[in-house]
Scaffold this motif. Structure first.
Motif, PDB file in Angstrom:
ATOM      1  N   ILE A  34      16.101  29.502  49.412  1.00  0.00           N
ATOM      2  CA  ILE A  34      17.363  28.835  49.703  1.00  0.00           C
ATOM      3  C   ILE A  34      18.018  28.984  51.008  1.00  0.00           C
ATOM      4  CG2 ILE A  34      19.475  29.205  48.690  1.00  0.00           C
ATOM      5  CD1 ILE A  34      17.513  27.342  46.863  1.00  0.00           C
ATOM      6  N   ASP A  35      17.505  30.276  51.707  1.00  0.00           N
ATOM      7  CA  ASP A  35      18.219  30.354  53.104  1.00  0.00           C
ATOM      8  C   ASP A  35      17.362  29.336  53.815  1.00  0.00           C
ATOM      9  OD1 ASP A  35      19.453  32.222  54.949  1.00  0.00           O
ATOM     10  OD2 ASP A  35      17.578  32.565  55.804  1.00  0.00           O
ATOM     11  N   PHE A  53      23.272  28.542  40.079  1.00  0.00           N
ATOM     12  CA  PHE A  53      22.016  28.858  39.766  1.00  0.00           C
ATOM     13  C   PHE A  53      21.898  29.132  38.268  1.00  0.00           C
ATOM     14  CE2 PHE A  53      23.991  32.838  40.722  1.00  0.00           C
ATOM     15  CZ  PHE A  53      23.573  33.619  39.766  1.00  0.00           C
ATOM     16  N   LYS A  54      20.823  29.364  37.710  1.00  0.00           N
ATOM     17  CA  LYS A  54      20.721  29.831  36.308  1.00  0.00           C
ATOM     18  C   LYS A  54      19.431  30.644  35.995  1.00  0.00           C
ATOM     19  CE  LYS A  54      21.287  30.024  31.706  1.00  0.00           C
ATOM     20  NZ  LYS A  54      22.519  30.947  31.338  1.00  0.00           N
ATOM     21  N   GLN A  84      27.052  22.059  35.362  1.00  0.00           N
ATOM     22  CA  GLN A  84      28.210  22.874  35.434  1.00  0.00           C
ATOM     23  C   GLN A  84      28.238  23.949  34.439  1.00  0.00           C
ATOM     24  OE1 GLN A  84      31.309  20.068  35.203  1.00  0.00           O
ATOM     25  NE2 GLN A  84      31.037  19.571  37.502  1.00  0.00           N
ATOM     26  N   SER A  85      27.827  23.516  33.139  1.00  0.00           N
ATOM     27  CA  SER A  85      27.789  24.740  32.005  1.00  0.00           C
ATOM     28  C   SER A  85      26.701  25.873  32.532  1.00  0.00           C
ATOM     29  CB  SER A  85      27.534  23.692  30.576  1.00  0.00           C
ATOM     30  OG  SER A  85      27.669  24.828  29.736  1.00  0.00           O
ATOM     31  N   LEU A  86      25.636  25.271  32.769  1.00  0.00           N
ATOM     32  CA  LEU A  86      24.630  26.305  32.972  1.00  0.00           C
ATOM     33  C   LEU A  86      24.904  27.386  34.224  1.00  0.00           C
ATOM     34  CD1 LEU A  86      21.353  24.012  32.805  1.00  0.00           C
ATOM     35  CD2 LEU A  86      21.973  25.915  31.343  1.00  0.00           C
ATOM     36  N   GLY A 102      16.781  32.392  33.958  1.00  0.00           N
ATOM     37  CA  GLY A 102      16.194  32.444  32.583  1.00  0.00           C
ATOM     38  C   GLY A 102      15.542  33.676  32.320  1.00  0.00           C
ATOM     39  N   PRO A 103      14.669  34.090  31.207  1.00  0.00           N
ATOM     40  CA  PRO A 103      14.129  34.960  31.165  1.00  0.00           C
ATOM     41  C   PRO A 103      12.913  35.332  32.075  1.00  0.00           C
ATOM     42  CG  PRO A 103      13.580  33.578  29.346  1.00  0.00           C
ATOM     43  CD  PRO A 103      14.591  33.109  30.186  1.00  0.00           C
ATOM     44  N   ASN A 104      12.432  34.390  32.552  1.00  0.00           N
ATOM     45  CA  ASN A 104      10.972  34.372  33.309  1.00  0.00           C
ATOM     46  C   ASN A 104      11.262  33.595  34.642  1.00  0.00           C
ATOM     47  OD1 ASN A 104       9.562  35.797  31.368  1.00  0.00           O
ATOM     48  ND2 ASN A 104       9.443  33.821  30.258  1.00  0.00           N
ATOM     49  N   SER A 105      12.489  33.077  34.873  1.00  0.00           N
ATOM     50  CA  SER A 105      12.306  32.221  36.165  1.00  0.00           C
ATOM     51  C   SER A 105      14.000  31.959  36.491  1.00  0.00           C
ATOM     52  CB  SER A 105      11.962  30.734  35.846  1.00  0.00           C
ATOM     53  OG  SER A 105      12.699  29.940  35.098  1.00  0.00           O
ATOM     54  N   ILE A 106      14.244  31.547  37.871  1.00  0.00           N
ATOM     55  CA  ILE A 106      15.724  31.186  38.391  1.00  0.00           C
ATOM     56  C   ILE A 106      15.591  29.583  38.737  1.00  0.00           C
ATOM     57  CG2 ILE A 106      17.371  31.971  39.873  1.00  0.00           C
ATOM     58  CD1 ILE A 106      15.555  34.601  40.147  1.00  0.00           C
TER      59      ILE A 106
END
Length: 94
Positions: A22-23, A36-37, A89-91, A39-43
């Motif tokens: 991302i940088d 960003f979101k 937006q919700s996530l 999850g249990p195993n990923s971003i």
């Protein structure tokens, strides 16, 4: 002439590889990070901008993540529907 605004997504498992990606992505083209979101195993990180810069930075991000021995899932969504934007937006809410 107006340019088409698209949404881009990059999803990875490793935090360090994602931050590095991302940088570099943010430094290489005019994109905006929507959020960003995790999850249990990923971003997943959601970005927006014009088609060419978004597609190009997703490739940059993918290459950086691969340097860490990881895989990145990337997607460009041209002209995202309003419902898609609402879901993102919700996530990405705090």
């Amino acid at each position: 002439m107006s340019m088409e605004v698209v949404m881009g997504i990059i999803e990875v498992e490793g935090l360090v590889s994602l931050v590095d990606a991302i940088d570099a992505m943010s430094k290489s083209a005019g994109i905006e990070v929507l959020g960003f979101k995790q999850g249990p195993n990923s971003i997943a990180v959601f970005i927006t901008g014009e088609y060419k810069p978004v597609a190009a930075v997703l490739e940059v991000g993918k290459r950086i993540v691969q340097r860490y021995g990881e895989q990145a899932k990337c997607k460009v969504i041209p002209n995202p529907h309003g419902h898609t934007q609402l879901v993102v937006q919700s996530l990405t809410k705090g």
